[in-house]
Design a protein around this motif. Structure first.
Motif, mmCIF file in Angstrom:
data_model
loop_
_atom_site.group_PDB
_atom_site.id
_atom_site.type_symbol
_atom_site.label_atom_id
_atom_site.label_comp_id
_atom_site.label_asym_id
_atom_site.label_seq_id
_atom_site.Cartn_x
_atom_site.Cartn_y
_atom_site.Cartn_z
ATOM 1 N N HIS A 22 28.454 9.825 88.918
ATOM 2 C CA HIS A 22 29.228 8.692 88.426
ATOM 3 C C HIS A 22 29.539 7.713 89.561
ATOM 4 O O HIS A 22 29.439 6.501 89.389
ATOM 5 C CB HIS A 22 30.514 9.179 87.746
ATOM 6 C CG HIS A 22 30.265 9.784 86.405
ATOM 7 N ND1 HIS A 22 29.782 11.066 86.260
ATOM 8 C CD2 HIS A 22 30.413 9.279 85.163
ATOM 9 C CE1 HIS A 22 29.651 11.326 84.972
ATOM 10 N NE2 HIS A 22 30.027 10.250 84.280
ATOM 11 N N ARG A 71 24.668 14.220 82.315
ATOM 12 C CA ARG A 71 24.892 13.158 81.336
ATOM 13 C C ARG A 71 26.116 12.376 81.790
ATOM 14 O O ARG A 71 27.115 12.950 82.212
ATOM 15 C CB ARG A 71 25.126 13.770 79.954
ATOM 16 C CG ARG A 71 25.028 12.709 78.856
ATOM 17 C CD ARG A 71 25.136 13.309 77.478
ATOM 18 N NE ARG A 71 26.537 13.168 77.098
ATOM 19 C CZ ARG A 71 27.295 14.152 76.661
ATOM 20 N NH1 ARG A 71 26.834 15.361 76.544
ATOM 21 N NH2 ARG A 71 28.543 13.931 76.344
ATOM 22 N N ASN A 73 29.393 9.896 81.511
ATOM 23 C CA ASN A 73 30.515 9.607 80.625
ATOM 24 C C ASN A 73 30.853 8.125 80.794
ATOM 25 O O ASN A 73 31.376 7.716 81.828
ATOM 26 C CB ASN A 73 31.700 10.503 80.996
ATOM 27 C CG ASN A 73 32.932 10.254 80.168
ATOM 28 O OD1 ASN A 73 33.138 9.177 79.609
ATOM 29 N ND2 ASN A 73 33.794 11.251 80.125
ATOM 30 N N ARG A 74 30.562 7.326 79.785
ATOM 31 C CA ARG A 74 30.760 5.872 79.865
ATOM 32 C C ARG A 74 32.227 5.518 80.113
ATOM 33 O O ARG A 74 32.534 4.586 80.866
ATOM 34 C CB ARG A 74 30.242 5.212 78.572
ATOM 35 C CG ARG A 74 30.402 3.719 78.540
ATOM 36 C CD ARG A 74 29.614 3.086 79.658
ATOM 37 N NE ARG A 74 29.940 1.691 79.758
ATOM 38 C CZ ARG A 74 29.121 0.771 80.188
ATOM 39 N NH1 ARG A 74 27.906 1.085 80.569
ATOM 40 N NH2 ARG A 74 29.497 -0.474 80.264
ATOM 41 N N ALA A 75 33.142 6.259 79.490
ATOM 42 C CA ALA A 75 34.569 5.979 79.680
ATOM 43 C C ALA A 75 34.961 6.193 81.140
ATOM 44 O O ALA A 75 35.759 5.425 81.700
ATOM 45 C CB ALA A 75 35.411 6.855 78.755
ATOM 46 N N TRP A 76 34.420 7.211 81.775
ATOM 47 C CA TRP A 76 34.732 7.477 83.179
ATOM 48 C C TRP A 76 34.136 6.393 84.063
ATOM 49 O O TRP A 76 34.775 5.921 85.004
ATOM 50 C CB TRP A 76 34.221 8.847 83.575
ATOM 51 C CG TRP A 76 34.852 9.419 84.808
ATOM 52 C CD1 TRP A 76 35.968 8.978 85.463
ATOM 53 C CD2 TRP A 76 34.400 10.559 85.533
ATOM 54 N NE1 TRP A 76 36.234 9.774 86.546
ATOM 55 C CE2 TRP A 76 35.289 10.754 86.612
ATOM 56 C CE3 TRP A 76 33.351 11.439 85.379
ATOM 57 C CZ2 TRP A 76 35.145 11.795 87.517
ATOM 58 C CZ3 TRP A 76 33.205 12.489 86.276
ATOM 59 C CH2 TRP A 76 34.102 12.652 87.342
ATOM 60 N N GLU A 95 38.214 12.861 84.993
ATOM 61 C CA GLU A 95 37.294 12.434 83.940
ATOM 62 C C GLU A 95 37.999 12.432 82.594
ATOM 63 O O GLU A 95 38.554 13.444 82.184
ATOM 64 C CB GLU A 95 36.082 13.362 83.881
ATOM 65 C CG GLU A 95 35.083 12.955 82.826
ATOM 66 C CD GLU A 95 33.804 13.774 82.838
ATOM 67 O OE1 GLU A 95 32.921 13.458 82.026
ATOM 68 O OE2 GLU A 95 33.685 14.711 83.636
ATOM 69 N N GLU A 98 35.194 12.094 76.497
ATOM 70 C CA GLU A 98 34.272 11.116 75.943
ATOM 71 C C GLU A 98 34.721 10.771 74.533
ATOM 72 O O GLU A 98 35.183 11.639 73.796
ATOM 73 C CB GLU A 98 32.860 11.664 75.922
ATOM 74 C CG GLU A 98 32.300 11.860 77.315
ATOM 75 C CD GLU A 98 30.831 12.242 77.297
ATOM 76 O OE1 GLU A 98 30.018 11.420 76.825
ATOM 77 O OE2 GLU A 98 30.526 13.337 77.760
ATOM 78 N N THR A 100 34.737 10.254 70.690
ATOM 79 C CA THR A 100 33.985 10.879 69.609
ATOM 80 C C THR A 100 33.812 9.864 68.500
ATOM 81 O O THR A 100 34.691 9.034 68.261
ATOM 82 C CB THR A 100 34.702 12.129 69.080
ATOM 83 O OG1 THR A 100 36.011 11.744 68.649
ATOM 84 C CG2 THR A 100 34.803 13.210 70.138
#
Length: 107
Positions: A22, A71, A73-76, A95, A98, A100
């Motif tokens: 990340h 993979r 995590n877009r939010a992180w 983190e 994610e 849902t």
């Protein structure tokens, strides 16, 4: 456990591979935009902190111990980018879960 290596002397900090993946995306995007910034990280339990001024003219490496890319995590990524653009610079935040998406019943 991966390593972030910085500068000609290759100063390094151990960072787990998931977090490092990340950080790599955040650093790559900030520097590609020509936006140098401060990165502040813990060195380990009771070992203190280290701050790095990240600039594209200074060599850096992201060394991953595992063979697979995790993979993302877009939010992180969003949280880390926001921190990197803030007045205190980038620090590693926990983190977030994610998001849902509701299942529409179709498979």
């Amino acid at each position: 456990m991966g390593r972030f290596l910085y500068g000609a002397a290759a100063t390094s900090v151990e960072i787990d591979d998931r977090t490092l993946a990340h950080l790599r995306i955040v650093v790559m995007n900030k520097l590609r935009r020509g936006e140098p910034f401060m990165f502040d990280t813990k060195l380990g339990e009771g070992e203190g902190r280290r701050s790095f001024w990240l600039h594209p003219s200074i060599p850096m490496q992201f060394h991953f111990s595992g063979g697979r890319a995790p993979r993302l995590n877009r939010a992180w990524l969003d949280d880390l980018m926001l921190a990197a653009s803030g007045p205190n610079g980038l620090t590693i935040t926990p983190e977030p879960p994610e998001p849902t998406f509701p299942h529409n019943g179709e498979d």
